[in-house]
Structures are given as structure tokens and as C-alpha cells.
Design a protein around this motif. Structure first.
Motif, PDB file in Angstrom:
ATOM      1  N   SER A 179       0.823  -1.206   0.000  1.00 11.76           N
ATOM      2  CA  SER A 179       0.000   0.000   0.000  1.00 11.76           C
ATOM      3  C   SER A 179       0.858   1.256   0.000  1.00 11.76           C
ATOM      4  CB  SER A 179      -0.929   0.015   1.217  1.00 11.76           C
ATOM      5  OG  SER A 179      -0.188   0.166   2.410  1.00 11.76           O
ATOM      6  N   SER A 180       0.272   2.327  -0.489  1.00 12.19           N
ATOM      7  CA  SER A 180       1.003   3.590  -0.599  1.00 12.19           C
ATOM      8  C   SER A 180       1.467   4.095   0.760  1.00 12.19           C
ATOM      9  CB  SER A 180       0.117   4.634  -1.272  1.00 12.19           C
ATOM     10  OG  SER A 180      -0.253   4.198  -2.572  1.00 12.19           O
ATOM     11  N   GLY A 181       0.725   3.754   1.806  1.00 15.29           N
ATOM     12  CA  GLY A 181       1.124   4.192   3.136  1.00 15.29           C
ATOM     13  C   GLY A 181       2.430   3.601   3.617  1.00 15.29           C
ATOM     14  N   ASP A 182       2.883   2.512   2.960  1.00 13.19           N
ATOM     15  CA  ASP A 182       4.134   1.875   3.357  1.00 13.19           C
ATOM     16  C   ASP A 182       5.353   2.448   2.637  1.00 13.19           C
ATOM     17  OD1 ASP A 182       2.918   0.060   5.108  1.00 13.19           O
ATOM     18  OD2 ASP A 182       2.461  -1.322   3.461  1.00 13.19           O
ATOM     19  N   VAL A 183       5.128   3.354   1.700  1.00 12.45           N
ATOM     20  CA  VAL A 183       6.239   3.869   0.886  1.00 12.45           C
ATOM     21  C   VAL A 183       7.323   4.534   1.735  1.00 12.45           C
ATOM     22  CG1 VAL A 183       6.872   5.580  -0.870  1.00 12.45           C
ATOM     23  CG2 VAL A 183       4.927   4.036  -1.251  1.00 12.45           C
ATOM     24  N   PRO A 184       6.991   5.411   2.697  1.00 16.14           N
ATOM     25  CA  PRO A 184       8.064   6.069   3.463  1.00 16.14           C
ATOM     26  C   PRO A 184       8.980   5.083   4.181  1.00 16.14           C
ATOM     27  CG  PRO A 184       5.996   7.241   3.775  1.00 16.14           C
ATOM     28  CD  PRO A 184       5.664   5.975   3.051  1.00 16.14           C
ATOM     29  N   ALA A 185       8.419   4.029   4.772  1.00 16.48           N
ATOM     30  CA  ALA A 185       9.257   3.059   5.478  1.00 16.48           C
ATOM     31  C   ALA A 185      10.176   2.333   4.514  1.00 16.48           C
ATOM     32  CB  ALA A 185       8.378   2.064   6.233  1.00 16.48           C
ATOM     33  N   ALA A 186       9.676   1.995   3.331  1.00 10.81           N
ATOM     34  CA  ALA A 186      10.488   1.261   2.362  1.00 10.81           C
ATOM     35  C   ALA A 186      11.542   2.144   1.713  1.00 10.81           C
ATOM     36  CB  ALA A 186       9.589   0.648   1.294  1.00 10.81           C
ATOM     37  N   ALA A 187      11.297   3.442   1.653  1.00 12.97           N
ATOM     38  CA  ALA A 187      12.240   4.354   1.000  1.00 12.97           C
ATOM     39  C   ALA A 187      13.593   4.386   1.702  1.00 12.97           C
ATOM     40  CB  ALA A 187      11.640   5.758   0.947  1.00 12.97           C
ATOM     41  N   GLU A 188      13.627   3.958   2.955  1.00 13.93           N
ATOM     42  CA  GLU A 188      14.895   3.914   3.685  1.00 13.93           C
ATOM     43  C   GLU A 188      15.745   2.711   3.289  1.00 13.93           C
ATOM     44  OE1 GLU A 188      13.912   3.867   7.791  1.00 13.93           O
ATOM     45  OE2 GLU A 188      12.790   5.763   7.752  1.00 13.93           O
ATOM     46  N   ILE A 189      15.149   1.761   2.552  1.00 15.16           N
ATOM     47  CA  ILE A 189      15.820   0.491   2.273  1.00 15.16           C
ATOM     48  C   ILE A 189      16.294   0.388   0.834  1.00 15.16           C
ATOM     49  CG2 ILE A 189      15.551  -2.037   2.348  1.00 15.16           C
ATOM     50  CD1 ILE A 189      13.160  -1.533   4.264  1.00 15.16           C
ATOM     51  N   VAL A 190      15.521   0.962  -0.110  1.00 10.59           N
ATOM     52  CA  VAL A 190      15.776   0.747  -1.539  1.00 10.59           C
ATOM     53  C   VAL A 190      15.967   2.082  -2.255  1.00 10.59           C
ATOM     54  CG1 VAL A 190      14.537  -1.440  -1.607  1.00 10.59           C
ATOM     55  CG2 VAL A 190      13.298   0.686  -2.014  1.00 10.59           C
ATOM     56  N   ASP A 191      16.348   1.994  -3.527  1.00 10.99           N
ATOM     57  CA  ASP A 191      16.536   3.205  -4.334  1.00 10.99           C
ATOM     58  C   ASP A 191      15.214   3.789  -4.805  1.00 10.99           C
ATOM     59  OD1 ASP A 191      19.565   3.182  -4.560  1.00 10.99           O
ATOM     60  OD2 ASP A 191      19.106   1.203  -5.371  1.00 10.99           O
ATOM     61  N   HIS A 192      14.255   2.916  -5.122  1.00 11.27           N
ATOM     62  CA  HIS A 192      12.934   3.349  -5.586  1.00 11.27           C
ATOM     63  C   HIS A 192      11.885   2.433  -4.969  1.00 11.27           C
ATOM     64  CE1 HIS A 192      14.702   5.924  -8.736  1.00 11.27           C
ATOM     65  NE2 HIS A 192      15.554   4.930  -8.930  1.00 11.27           N
ATOM     66  N   VAL A 193      10.706   3.004  -4.656  1.00 12.96           N
ATOM     67  CA  VAL A 193       9.608   2.227  -4.090  1.00 12.96           C
ATOM     68  C   VAL A 193       8.387   2.360  -4.999  1.00 12.96           C
ATOM     69  CG1 VAL A 193       8.168   1.786  -2.069  1.00 12.96           C
ATOM     70  CG2 VAL A 193      10.440   2.789  -1.781  1.00 12.96           C
ATOM     71  N   VAL A 194       7.715   1.239  -5.233  1.00 12.04           N
ATOM     72  CA  VAL A 194       6.474   1.224  -5.996  1.00 12.04           C
ATOM     73  C   VAL A 194       5.416   0.537  -5.139  1.00 12.04           C
ATOM     74  CG1 VAL A 194       5.282   0.333  -8.029  1.00 12.04           C
ATOM     75  CG2 VAL A 194       7.628   1.206  -8.234  1.00 12.04           C
ATOM     76  N   ALA A 195       4.287   1.208  -4.961  1.00 14.32           N
ATOM     77  CA  ALA A 195       3.174   0.624  -4.211  1.00 14.32           C
ATOM     78  C   ALA A 195       2.280  -0.157  -5.173  1.00 14.32           C
ATOM     79  CB  ALA A 195       2.382   1.710  -3.508  1.00 14.32           C
ATOM     80  N   LEU A 196       1.927  -1.367  -4.777  1.00  9.78           N
ATOM     81  CA  LEU A 196       1.132  -2.226  -5.656  1.00  9.78           C
ATOM     82  C   LEU A 196      -0.333  -1.838  -5.695  1.00  9.78           C
ATOM     83  CD1 LEU A 196       2.712  -5.723  -4.902  1.00  9.78           C
ATOM     84  CD2 LEU A 196       3.206  -4.153  -6.788  1.00  9.78           C
ATOM     85  N   ASP A 197      -0.758  -0.921  -4.826  1.00 12.14           N
ATOM     86  CA  ASP A 197      -2.159  -0.488  -4.872  1.00 12.14           C
ATOM     87  C   ASP A 197      -2.362   0.722  -5.773  1.00 12.14           C
ATOM     88  OD1 ASP A 197      -0.951   1.458  -3.301  1.00 12.14           O
ATOM     89  OD2 ASP A 197      -2.467   1.411  -1.702  1.00 12.14           O
ATOM     90  N   THR A 198      -1.343   1.142  -6.512  1.00 14.56           N
ATOM     91  CA  THR A 198      -1.481   2.234  -7.468  1.00 14.56           C
ATOM     92  C   THR A 198      -2.081   1.706  -8.769  1.00 14.56           C
ATOM     93  OG1 THR A 198       0.799   1.894  -8.179  1.00 14.56           O
ATOM     94  CG2 THR A 198       0.426   3.538  -6.475  1.00 14.56           C
ATOM     95  N   ASP A 199      -2.474   2.622  -9.651  1.00 15.68           N
ATOM     96  CA  ASP A 199      -3.178   2.242 -10.873  1.00 15.68           C
ATOM     97  C   ASP A 199      -2.313   1.422 -11.831  1.00 15.68           C
ATOM     98  OD1 ASP A 199      -5.482   3.492 -10.047  1.00 15.68           O
ATOM     99  OD2 ASP A 199      -5.028   5.380 -11.065  1.00 15.68           O
ATOM    100  N   ASP A 200      -1.028   1.728 -11.918  1.00 17.39           N
ATOM    101  CA  ASP A 200      -0.185   1.080 -12.928  1.00 17.39           C
ATOM    102  C   ASP A 200       1.206   0.790 -12.367  1.00 17.39           C
ATOM    103  OD1 ASP A 200       0.883   0.106 -15.283  1.00 17.39           O
ATOM    104  OD2 ASP A 200       1.124   2.097 -16.217  1.00 17.39           O
ATOM    105  N   PRO A 201       1.325  -0.208 -11.466  1.00 19.00           N
ATOM    106  CA  PRO A 201       2.651  -0.494 -10.915  1.00 19.00           C
ATOM    107  C   PRO A 201       3.655  -0.934 -11.979  1.00 19.00           C
ATOM    108  CG  PRO A 201       1.051  -2.149 -10.217  1.00 19.00           C
ATOM    109  CD  PRO A 201       0.281  -1.041 -10.855  1.00 19.00           C
ATOM    110  N   ALA A 202       3.210  -1.666 -12.994  1.00 22.64           N
ATOM    111  CA  ALA A 202       4.129  -2.081 -14.060  1.00 22.64           C
ATOM    112  C   ALA A 202       4.698  -0.861 -14.773  1.00 22.64           C
ATOM    113  CB  ALA A 202       3.417  -2.999 -15.049  1.00 22.64           C
ATOM    114  N   GLY A 203       3.841   0.119 -15.073  1.00 27.63           N
ATOM    115  CA  GLY A 203       4.318   1.337 -15.717  1.00 27.63           C
ATOM    116  C   GLY A 203       5.305   2.092 -14.844  1.00 27.63           C
TER     117      GLY A 203
END
Length: 325
Positions: A179-203
Motif C-alpha cells: 500500500s502507498s502508506g508503506d512507501v516512506p518506510a520502504a524508502a529507507e531500504i531501496v533506491d525506488h519504491v512502488v506501491a502495488l495499490d497504485t493504478d499502474d505499478p508495471a508502468g
């Protein structure tokens, strides 16, 4: 010694018992570890539950495969200088009856890995099954420098370590969260974060990696395989270590035309040499301060049922026990 065990499968509160057992003695090629902190994994709770119609493999099982502690005795053919050394343990209850949910555990010598003084027990207890799985998923198909790695479930136990190992190896790492709410926590770990609940995660992933990702570390093949097929580069690898659906369907033709490799990783059965390489690299990465795993405050051994319930509820912090309490 105090230990926890079960003699039938079922829910944690019903089958787990805490009591006294004889302290084990190490045999040929074995060491005994005075356990400071056992780690609890989803695989431990699945075994206890009888997941996949699993029968009791032994009349009594002391659960858990991971721990940090100190070697206090060695068997024949083991260097006596190991006594008194800090170690982290992996695989203690893999094809064995007695794991780390006890004051002492006996394991083959090479399953007790030297733990550097600068690495706390809390991290050492988190390196076992998640670390071996993560290392195999990341490195089984060669070096990673200048590659793009997609790690699903990057806030989970395996995903977090996989991302940290991949970045340390020189990869650009894209992590996904539910979920998008988890993006800030993940941003500390990786270079880029994509939330799977967005409209077009593949894009979103393709915008980060227009040529596709070279390697995917997959936490749920059945849920994500179509996304993986859409974003993996020609000749790339999808490495799955779990799947919500035990019989996932795959988009065969898109994966075939992309010449993708699908690799499955089960930590218990990683080749011995690969386990040794993983243990060495995990230890070095921990020594360098490159690995960070959040954990709950250790629970007393008497609260083992509560610990299992936390894991089953999907705790994002590693669940640890203290057999000394």
C-alpha cells in the motif's frame, strides 16, 4: 534446561508447551550453543500448524531454526577453541527434532557461524532462514553490479535483507509494498519504491527501468507473476521463495518470448556450498553495518504462543524470544 515444544500440530496456544528437558550433549562434529535469542520465522509457525498436511516428523519438536548465542561445549572432531565464541545459528530445526526454542541447542558445527563482536545478538538472531533465503535469491544467478533488481515485499524479513544485499553488491534496487502508506518506510531500504495499490505499478517500474529489471525477488508468485512478466528484461530471472496460492498459473507465452528463467528457492534445501557462501557474506555485511533488521523486544520463552501469533499476524518486526526468562 527450559525449552518449548509440541507433540501434535495445531494452533499455538493449544499445542505449545514450556517445561524442563534434559540438556543435550554434542556428538561427533557438533557444538552446543547456549541460546541467548531465538528468532521465530513463518516457516516455524507453519510447521507447528501442520501446514500442507504436514504430519509430525518426530514425536516431539522443539521449534525454531535461528538464534544467537555462545558455544559452551563441543563434540569430538570440533576445535575446542570454539568454546566461548559468540555465534549465530541457522537450520537448527531443518530435518532435525530439536531447534532453538530452548536454553541450549546442539547443531552441526558449520550451522553455528562466528558472530563478530560488533554485531549484536538481536541482529545475529535474524540472519538465519531469512538471510540464507535472501542471499540465494539475490546471488544464485551471478553478480549484480550495474543490474536492476526488483524486490517484492521489501518490508518483510527476506525482502528487507535481499534489498540490502543487492544494494551492497552494486545493484539499483526497486522495492514494492502493498500500500502507498508503506512507501516512506520502504524508502529507507531501496533506491525506488512502488506501491502495488497504485493504478499502474508495471508502468511505474518500467519508468525506473525502461529496459526491464534483470532480477526479481518474489514473495508471492501467484499474486505477482503477471506483473513480473511485464517488467522483467529479456533473459531476466524471477526468483520465487513463496506463493500465496500453492498452484500458481503463469503467463507462459510472454515469459517464454522474453526467455525468462523461473527459479524456486527453498531455504532448507539450498546447496551446502551456497549456504556456506551465504553465511560468510551475511556475517561480513553485518560486520560492516550494511544489514538492519527491526525486531520486537524479546519475549520470555513462556510467551512463545504469543510470539507465534505475532508472526502469523504478519509482524514486520522480527519476533525474538529470550529463553533465559
Amino acid at each position: 534446561m527450559r525449552a518449548a515444544w509440541y507433540e501434535r500440530t495445531g494452533d499455538a496456544e493449544s499445542v505449545l508447551t514450556v517445561g524442563e528437558m534434559p540438556t543435550p550433549e554434542p556428538g561427533d562434529g557438533e557444538v552446543r550453543v547456549r541460546v541467548h535469542l531465538p528468532g521465530v520465522n513463518p516457516g516455524d509457525t507453519k510447521k507447528r500448524l501442520g501446514w500442507q498436511d504436514g504430519a509430525m516428523p518426530y514425536p516431539r519438536v522443539v521449534p525454531h531454526s535461528d538464534a544467537a548465542g555462545v558455544i559452551d561445549a563441543v563434540g569430538p572432531d570440533v576445535d575446542a577453541d570454539r568454546v566461548g565464541r559468540r555465534v549465530w545459528v541457522h537450520g537448527a530445526q531443518s530435518y532435525r527434532a530439536f531447534g532453538t526454542a530452548a536454553e541450549y541447542v546442539v547443531v552441526p558445527d558449520d550451522l553455528a557461524v562466528a558472530l563478530p563482536d560488533e554485531v549484536p545478538d538481536e541482529l545475529g538472531a535474524c540472519l538465519g532462514i531469512p538471510g540464507i533465503t535472501a542471499h540465494r535469491a539475490v546471488f544464485a544467478d551471478g553478480p549484480l553490479a550495474d543490474s536492476v533488481v526488483l524486490v517484492h515485499g521489501v518490508l518483510g524479513g527476506v525482502g528487507r535483507l535481499a534489498a540490502q544485499l543487492a544494494r551492497r553488491a552494486g545493484a539499483l534496487v526497486v522495492g514494492t509494498v502493498r500500500s502507498s502508506g508503506d512507501v516512506p518506510a520502504a524508502a529507507e531500504i531501496v533506491d525506488h519504491v512502488v506501491a502495488l495499490d497504485t493504478d499502474d505499478p508495471a508502468g511505474a517500474i518500467r519508468r525506473i527501468a525502461p529496459e526491464g529489471v534483470d532480477r526479481v525477488v518474489e514473495v508471492s508468485l501467484s499474486d505477482n507473476v503477471r506483473l513480473d512478466a511485464a517488467v522483467t528484461a529479456l533473459g531476466g530471472v524471477v526468483v520465487a521463495y513463496a506463493s500465496r496460492d500453492g498452484e500458481p498459473s503463469i503467463p507462459f507465452w510472454p515469459m517464454l518470448f522474453a526467455n525468462l528463467t523461473l527459479r524456486l528457492v527453498g531455504s532448507d534445501d539450498v546447496p551446502v556450498e551456497a549456504k556456506r557462501a551465504a553465511a560468510a557474506e551475511l556475517t561480513q555485511a553485518a560486520r560492516e553495518g550494511a544489514l538492519h533488521v527491526p525486531a520486537v523486544d524479546p519475549l520470555p520463552l513462556a510467551d512463545i504462543a504469543r510470539a507465534h501469533e505475532l508472526v502469523d499476524a504478519g509482524s514486520r518486526r522480527r519476533v525474538l524470544l529470550d529463553p533465559r526468562r
